[in-house]
Write a protein that holds these residues in place. Structure first.
Motif, PDB file in Angstrom:
ATOM      1  N   GLY A 268       6.241  -3.479   6.309  1.00 38.29           N
ATOM      2  CA  GLY A 268       6.429  -4.868   6.376  1.00 38.29           C
ATOM      3  C   GLY A 268       6.784  -5.473   7.697  1.00 38.29           C
ATOM      4  N   PHE A 269       7.934  -4.959   8.231  1.00 34.09           N
ATOM      5  CA  PHE A 269       8.276  -5.628   9.596  1.00 34.09           C
ATOM      6  C   PHE A 269       7.125  -5.658  10.399  1.00 34.09           C
ATOM      7  CE2 PHE A 269      10.093  -4.956  13.452  1.00 34.09           C
ATOM      8  CZ  PHE A 269      11.130  -6.007  13.745  1.00 34.09           C
TER       9      PHE A 269
ATOM     10  N   MET B  87      -1.048   4.345  12.606  1.00 37.93           N
ATOM     11  CA  MET B  87       0.234   5.172  12.508  1.00 37.93           C
ATOM     12  C   MET B  87      -0.171   6.236  11.220  1.00 37.93           C
ATOM     13  SD  MET B  87       2.699   2.059  12.504  1.00 37.93           S
ATOM     14  CE  MET B  87       4.125   2.789  12.734  1.00 37.93           C
ATOM     15  N   ASP B  88      -1.323   6.579  11.123  1.00 35.88           N
ATOM     16  CA  ASP B  88      -1.817   7.647  10.457  1.00 35.88           C
ATOM     17  C   ASP B  88      -1.309   7.427   8.629  1.00 35.88           C
ATOM     18  OD1 ASP B  88      -3.010   9.390  12.406  1.00 35.88           O
ATOM     19  OD2 ASP B  88      -0.671   9.958  12.783  1.00 35.88           O
ATOM     20  N   ASN B  89      -1.303   6.233   8.353  1.00 34.87           N
ATOM     21  CA  ASN B  89      -0.707   5.711   7.182  1.00 34.87           C
ATOM     22  C   ASN B  89       0.632   6.265   6.595  1.00 34.87           C
ATOM     23  OD1 ASN B  89      -2.813   3.694   6.336  1.00 34.87           O
ATOM     24  ND2 ASN B  89      -4.245   5.356   6.382  1.00 34.87           N
ATOM     25  N   ALA B  90       1.334   6.713   7.721  1.00 34.14           N
ATOM     26  CA  ALA B  90       2.618   7.102   7.314  1.00 34.14           C
ATOM     27  C   ALA B  90       3.563   6.316   8.406  1.00 34.14           C
ATOM     28  CB  ALA B  90       2.677   8.718   7.667  1.00 34.14           C
ATOM     29  N   PRO B  91       3.853   5.176   8.229  1.00 38.57           N
ATOM     30  CA  PRO B  91       4.753   4.461   9.273  1.00 38.57           C
ATOM     31  C   PRO B  91       5.889   5.148   9.610  1.00 38.57           C
ATOM     32  CG  PRO B  91       4.297   3.063   7.452  1.00 38.57           C
ATOM     33  CD  PRO B  91       3.506   4.253   7.303  1.00 38.57           C
ATOM     34  N   TYR B  92       7.079   5.415   8.807  1.00 32.29           N
ATOM     35  CA  TYR B  92       7.942   5.966   8.961  1.00 32.29           C
ATOM     36  C   TYR B  92       8.035   7.331   9.819  1.00 32.29           C
ATOM     37  CZ  TYR B  92      12.687   8.001   8.401  1.00 32.29           C
ATOM     38  OH  TYR B  92      13.756   8.597   8.788  1.00 32.29           O
ATOM     39  N   ASP B  93       7.290   8.198   9.324  1.00 31.03           N
ATOM     40  CA  ASP B  93       7.086   9.610   9.900  1.00 31.03           C
ATOM     41  C   ASP B  93       6.520   9.127  11.423  1.00 31.03           C
ATOM     42  OD1 ASP B  93       6.763  12.445   9.784  1.00 31.03           O
ATOM     43  OD2 ASP B  93       4.679  11.955  10.456  1.00 31.03           O
ATOM     44  N   PHE B  94       5.611   8.325  11.626  1.00 26.19           N
ATOM     45  CA  PHE B  94       4.965   7.975  12.825  1.00 26.19           C
ATOM     46  C   PHE B  94       6.260   7.569  13.740  1.00 26.19           C
ATOM     47  CE2 PHE B  94       2.917   5.729  16.114  1.00 26.19           C
ATOM     48  CZ  PHE B  94       1.777   6.338  16.368  1.00 26.19           C
ATOM     49  N   VAL B  95       7.066   6.480  13.397  1.00 27.04           N
ATOM     50  CA  VAL B  95       8.030   5.850  14.092  1.00 27.04           C
ATOM     51  C   VAL B  95       9.150   7.223  14.514  1.00 27.04           C
ATOM     52  CG1 VAL B  95      10.087   4.676  13.946  1.00 27.04           C
ATOM     53  CG2 VAL B  95       8.021   3.828  13.122  1.00 27.04           C
TER      54      VAL B  95
ATOM     55  N   ALA C  89       0.839  -1.337  -0.020  1.00 26.96           N
ATOM     56  CA  ALA C  89       0.018  -0.106  -0.035  1.00 26.96           C
ATOM     57  C   ALA C  89       0.796   1.178   0.110  1.00 26.96           C
ATOM     58  CB  ALA C  89      -0.816  -0.044   1.465  1.00 26.96           C
ATOM     59  N   PHE C  90       2.062   1.142   0.068  1.00 30.92           N
ATOM     60  CA  PHE C  90       3.116   2.301   0.248  1.00 30.92           C
ATOM     61  C   PHE C  90       4.093   2.428  -0.975  1.00 30.92           C
ATOM     62  CE2 PHE C  90       1.638   1.061   4.533  1.00 30.92           C
ATOM     63  CZ  PHE C  90       1.113   2.363   4.796  1.00 30.92           C
ATOM     64  N   THR C  91       4.411   3.472  -1.196  1.00 26.41           N
ATOM     65  CA  THR C  91       5.674   3.549  -2.234  1.00 26.41           C
ATOM     66  C   THR C  91       6.924   4.209  -1.717  1.00 26.41           C
ATOM     67  OG1 THR C  91       4.694   5.765  -2.744  1.00 26.41           O
ATOM     68  CG2 THR C  91       3.842   4.283  -4.092  1.00 26.41           C
ATOM     69  N   ASP C  92       7.103   4.748  -0.693  1.00 25.66           N
ATOM     70  CA  ASP C  92       8.454   5.143  -0.095  1.00 25.66           C
ATOM     71  C   ASP C  92       9.045   4.084   0.733  1.00 25.66           C
ATOM     72  OD1 ASP C  92       9.900   7.393   1.188  1.00 25.66           O
ATOM     73  OD2 ASP C  92       9.582   6.381   2.740  1.00 25.66           O
ATOM     74  N   ARG C  93      10.385   3.968   0.387  1.00 24.35           N
ATOM     75  CA  ARG C  93      11.171   2.814   0.848  1.00 24.35           C
ATOM     76  C   ARG C  93      11.199   2.416   2.307  1.00 24.35           C
ATOM     77  NH1 ARG C  93      16.788   0.532   0.090  1.00 24.35           N
ATOM     78  NH2 ARG C  93      17.422  -0.107   2.074  1.00 24.35           N
ATOM     79  N   ALA C  94      11.068   3.500   3.082  1.00 27.12           N
ATOM     80  CA  ALA C  94      11.004   3.369   4.724  1.00 27.12           C
ATOM     81  C   ALA C  94       9.604   3.145   5.124  1.00 27.12           C
ATOM     82  CB  ALA C  94      11.716   4.579   5.267  1.00 27.12           C
TER      83      ALA C  94
END
Length: 256
Positions: A44-45, A69-77, A33-38
């Protein structure tokens, strides 16, 4: 069947099941569902971490986790504040609870801030001449657990040194490392070779492997992973884990 016939069967089944048509029903649909690598890596993890039980439930809860995570997992982390963390603490999947969610978010932040990200953290344990990712999994576990946590959370991160098949971690590595033109696995990572990947061994894969004569060991443990991998690498030493598509799907879809 003889070895040539078995390889031919598994090649055909891997070719058939390694298709985007099957993504919607699989946990890999969440990182897709995402395009950004992170974002892909973190989604995935996390979904691989909760990938036990019914697949319908895994996929549903995986998307639910991404929503939290607001559908922005890297930014959330990297940037979650107290209100965000309170939000994520509502997530539960089977025995994976609020404490585990908060720890995994904190540890992922540590991995990206201090260890260069998930790819570098997994690759950190590789040694020259390693034939598989055993040492990679051990070192990654050490790095992930350096973040303060409750002892109960450690059960959600497999330890092959204790005999675990590390099915979910091996599945995640397949997603990130394997690359072909099929559009299922991402092939984002280059520090680990597809030739080093190990089969994500679970109940279904183990049962099929035994029925086909690929594996004789009765117990599903790390020794069983190495046994089945030896056969799969004889079939394709460059990309042995492509046969996961065959073995898993023959167990799930064909009830072999």
């Amino acid at each position: 069947m003889n070895t040539k016939e078995l390889k031919s069967l598994l090649d055909a089944k891997a070719e058939y099941y390694n298709r985007v048509d099957f993504i919607h029903a699989d946990p890999i649909s969440i990182p897709h569902a995402f395009t950004d690598r992170a974002d892909i890596e973190i989604a995935g993890f996390l979904v691989a971490t909760i990938a036990w039980g019914q697949r319908v439930s895994i996929v549903r809860n995986g998307f639910r986790l991404m929503e939290l995570m607001d559908n922005a997992p890297y930014d959330f982390v990297m940037n979650a504040g107290p209100a965000d963390l309170k939000q994520i603490s509502a997530f539960v999947h089977r025995t994976f609870n609020a404490d585990d969610s908060l720890f995994f978010i904190a540890s992922l932040k540590n991995i990206y801030r201090l260890h260069g990200g998930l790819e570098q953290a997994f690759a950190a344990g590789l040694r020259s001449g390693d034939q598989n990712v055993y040492n990679s999994l051990l070192r990654f576990r050490e790095l992930f657990l350096e973040t303060p946590h409750l002892p109960r959370s450690e059960k959600h991160l497999a330890n092959p040194a204790s005999g675990s098949t590390a099915k979910r971690l091996n599945m995640f590595l397949r997603w990130m490392v394997r690359h072909d033109a099929k559009g299922v696995d991402f092939g984002l990572w280059k520090l680990i070779s597809p030739a080093q990947l190990c089969c994500p061994l679970d109940l279904h894969v183990g049962n099929v492997a035994r029925r086909l004569g690929i594996m004789r060991r009765a117990q599903n443990d790390w020794k069983a992973v190495e046994e089945i991998d030896q056969v799969l690498r004889s079939f394709d030493p460059v990309d042995p884990v492509k046969y996961d598509f065959a073995l898993f799907s023959m167990g799930i879809s064909e009830k072999l």
